[in-house]
Design an enzyme around this catalytic site. Structure first.
Site, PDB file in Angstrom:
ATOM      1  N   ALA A  46       0.749  -1.563  -0.013  1.00  0.00           N
ATOM      2  CA  ALA A  46       0.283   0.542   0.088  1.00  0.00           C
ATOM      3  C   ALA A  46       1.068   1.068   0.145  1.00  0.00           C
ATOM      4  O   ALA A  46       0.072   1.801   0.576  1.00  0.00           O
ATOM      5  CB  ALA A  46      -1.193   0.297   0.646  1.00  0.00           C
ATOM      6  N   HIS A  49       4.580   4.711  -3.896  1.00  0.00           N
ATOM      7  CA  HIS A  49       6.567   5.250  -4.294  1.00  0.00           C
ATOM      8  C   HIS A  49       7.259   6.199  -4.883  1.00  0.00           C
ATOM      9  O   HIS A  49       6.338   6.825  -6.190  1.00  0.00           O
ATOM     10  CB  HIS A  49       7.431   3.640  -5.026  1.00  0.00           C
ATOM     11  N   VAL A 172     -12.159 -16.299 -18.614  1.00  0.00           N
ATOM     12  CA  VAL A 172     -11.501 -16.424 -19.268  1.00  0.00           C
ATOM     13  C   VAL A 172     -10.751 -17.934 -19.338  1.00  0.00           C
ATOM     14  O   VAL A 172      -9.966 -17.464 -19.632  1.00  0.00           O
ATOM     15  CB  VAL A 172     -10.567 -15.186 -20.396  1.00  0.00           C
ATOM     16  N   LYS A 250      12.343  -4.515  -2.343  1.00  0.00           N
ATOM     17  CA  LYS A 250      12.945  -3.430  -1.310  1.00  0.00           C
ATOM     18  C   LYS A 250      12.971  -3.639  -0.008  1.00  0.00           C
ATOM     19  O   LYS A 250      13.410  -2.882   0.798  1.00  0.00           O
ATOM     20  CB  LYS A 250      11.772  -2.877  -1.370  1.00  0.00           C
ATOM     21  N   ARG A 311       3.541 -11.438  -5.984  1.00  0.00           N
ATOM     22  CA  ARG A 311       3.660 -10.240  -7.025  1.00  0.00           C
ATOM     23  C   ARG A 311       3.877 -11.214  -8.164  1.00  0.00           C
ATOM     24  O   ARG A 311       4.360 -12.318  -8.774  1.00  0.00           O
ATOM     25  CB  ARG A 311       4.480  -9.571  -6.177  1.00  0.00           C
ATOM     26  N   SER A 338       5.761  -4.888  -8.398  1.00  0.00           N
ATOM     27  CA  SER A 338       6.615  -3.499  -7.529  1.00  0.00           C
ATOM     28  C   SER A 338       7.242  -2.179  -8.568  1.00  0.00           C
ATOM     29  O   SER A 338       7.505  -2.928  -9.164  1.00  0.00           O
ATOM     30  CB  SER A 338       6.442  -3.371  -6.400  1.00  0.00           C
ATOM     31  N   CYS A 438     -10.660  -7.920  16.540  1.00  0.00           N
ATOM     32  CA  CYS A 438     -11.426  -9.562  17.132  1.00  0.00           C
ATOM     33  C   CYS A 438     -11.992 -10.075  15.180  1.00  0.00           C
ATOM     34  O   CYS A 438     -11.985 -11.371  15.411  1.00  0.00           O
ATOM     35  CB  CYS A 438     -12.810  -9.495  17.326  1.00  0.00           C
TER      36      CYS A 438
END
Length: 480
Positions: A46, A49, A172, A250, A311, A338, A438
């Site tokens: 999230a 960059h 597809v 990273k 990724r 990324s 919770c």
């Protein structure tokens, strides 16, 4: 007949849909899951960059820096949480200091604005919980944090408002050229015909390209695991805190979220299974070890959940964004790892250019709607605003999720919105109900009941997510 068919409902597919919805086009987005943001776009760091990490001259470098500039205005338009809090790449020894210097030069070459060196005193003044032996950091003021699934949902909602059709739970099964001008996309829910097909299928983009008879490449799933701490410990990090990176990652970072938590992760391990999002003991130990190298006193007893994301790493080492030379009208958008999320607005721009070069005539709409319907976040309101809202709709006075202060009014709105939620996880991504301490133990049954009531179906039909995840079998008496 569509002008454009988009395969894949992640952030890239939805961003392309939203960008193309500005034009007078017939567009359909096809997604194999029950909702958008069900793959990499819901399980990532999230981070928006800055763009200093990517190798100069690559699409990653160019599109990262360009894409970064869009987010403040886009998030304002679409009413999505975004915080431009900056990032630090931390160095603890001479070798790491040299690497940070190389990143500074790379960032300058890529055109990243505002980069600066921070010394120990400056770093610890802003981030007092860091390991005290930190010596130097690269500061990037244009980095930020976002809610990735909410941003993707917002793009989908807004493009839907502007005429894009969405076809869910439709894997597809084939892509074929049927005439010089048209392609057919075969799905489990029937065939679609279009002049152009954009392959934004994430981890499966290589398989879709092969199905179409277009260029072949390989996507290798790279798993990253994460741990999230209770909001009580949100003070541990103010900025995105990176270690000095390796050649393939990273690194394991310590990072705040826009909703007030802090997480550690991800690790980075190539795997074979494109559906394996399990979290392993070894992975947890790895990210705890990595996190402690940045913040030594992590409150491990207050981890509220773990998750893993995959990724789409390409063997080509860069984004694959190009019109096929083998199948006219087919466009690949593959290998979007990324900084793919940050790059997504610039990727959409690039796709528009490719479509124009491929012969698609674009005419701007006069009635494009840039904003999605207003969203209420009860937890962020002051008491005066809350009282006013409750008077308008008493459902906002009924708290369903106590951990995140999510009301029945918000859950009903999430169901009734454009492309509204149809599952418990769909509600979770739109409202945060079930994301607190919770983890849905209190609110999930209530969310299920509201879904059944709103959708006018039996509770046994309601699913956690995709088909086969129905929560209830029936009444207990029926099984005694």
């Amino acid at each position: 007949m569509d002008d454009v068919i988009i395969i894949g409902g992640g952030v890239v597919g939805c961003m392309i849909a939203r960008e193309l919805s500005k034009y007078n086009l017939a567009i359909t987005l096809v997604e194999k899951n029950e909702d958008v943001a069900c793959g990499t776009s819901k399980a990532n760091s999230a981070v928006i960059h800055a763009g200093f990490d990517a190798k100069p001259g690559t699409l990653k470098a160019k599109l990262n820096v360009r894409g970064n500039t869009f987010f403040p205005a886009l998030c304002e338009e679409l009413d999505v949480p975004f915080k431009n809090n900056g990032s630090l790449v931390l160095a603890f020894d001479d070798e790491e200091i040299n690497t940070v210097g190389e990143l500074m030069e790379r960032g300058k070459t890529n055109g990243v604005p505002g980069l600066d060196y921070w010394d120990t005193d400056k770093i610890l003044e802003v981030e007092p919980y860091l390991k005290k032996t930190v010596r130097r950091a690269l500061y990037a003021p244009t980095a930020g944090i976002i809610c990735p699934y909410e941003f993707t949902i917002a793009l989908a909602e807004n493009s839907y408002q502007n005429g894009v059709k969405y076809l869910f739970e439709a894997p597809v099964t084939g892509v074929e050229k049927i005439t010089d001008e048209n392609l057919v996309v075969r799905t489990s829910k029937g065939d679609l015909q279009g002049k152009y097909v954009i392959n934004a299928a994430g981890l499966f983009a290589d398989e879709i390209s092969k199905l179409a008879g277009a260029e072949e490449y390989q996507i290798i799933p790279r798993k990253g695991e994460y741990l999230i701490f209770d909001k009580e410990y949100g003070y541990l990090a103010q900025m995105v805190l990176f270690p000095t990176p390796s050649k393939i990652s990273k690194g394991i970072l310590v990072c705040p979220t826009v909703d007030g938590n802090v997480f550690i992760g991800p690790n980075s391990n190539n795997i074979d299974d494109k559906t394996d999002v399990s979290v392993q003991r070894e992975g947890i130990e790895e990210i705890i070890s990595g996190g402690k190298k940045i913040v030594p006193d992590l409150p491990l007893k207050n981890i509220i959940t773990s998750f893993a994301g995959l990724r789409a790493s390409s063997t080509k080492g860069d984004f694959i964004i190009e019109a096929s030379q083998k199948v006219k009208g087919f466009i690949n958008v593959g290998g979007i790892e990324s900084p793919g999320f940050t790059s997504s607005p610039a990727i959409a721009e690039m796709i528009v250019e490719i479509l124009i070069n491929e012969g698609l005539k674009l005419e701007k709409k006069n009635n494009f709607i840039p904003h999605r319907p207003r969203k209420y976040r009860f937890r962020e309101m002051d008491n005066e605003a809350r009282e006013k809202l409750i008077k308008q709709n008493p459902d906002f006075g009924h708290v369903i999720c106590r951990c995140e202060t999510v009301t029945k009014g918000e859950i009903v709105d999430a169901i009734r919105r454009p492309l509204g939620a149809r599952s418990i996880d769909g509600i979770k991504r739109r409202t945060r109900a079930g994301m607190g301490r919770c983890q849905g133990g209190f609110c999930s049954p209530k969310v299920l009941a509201i879904l059944a009531e709103e959708l006018k179906v039996k509770p046994t039909v309601i699913r956690k997510a995709n088909g086969g995840s129905e929560v209830l079998l029936g009444k207990i008496k029926e099984y005694l």
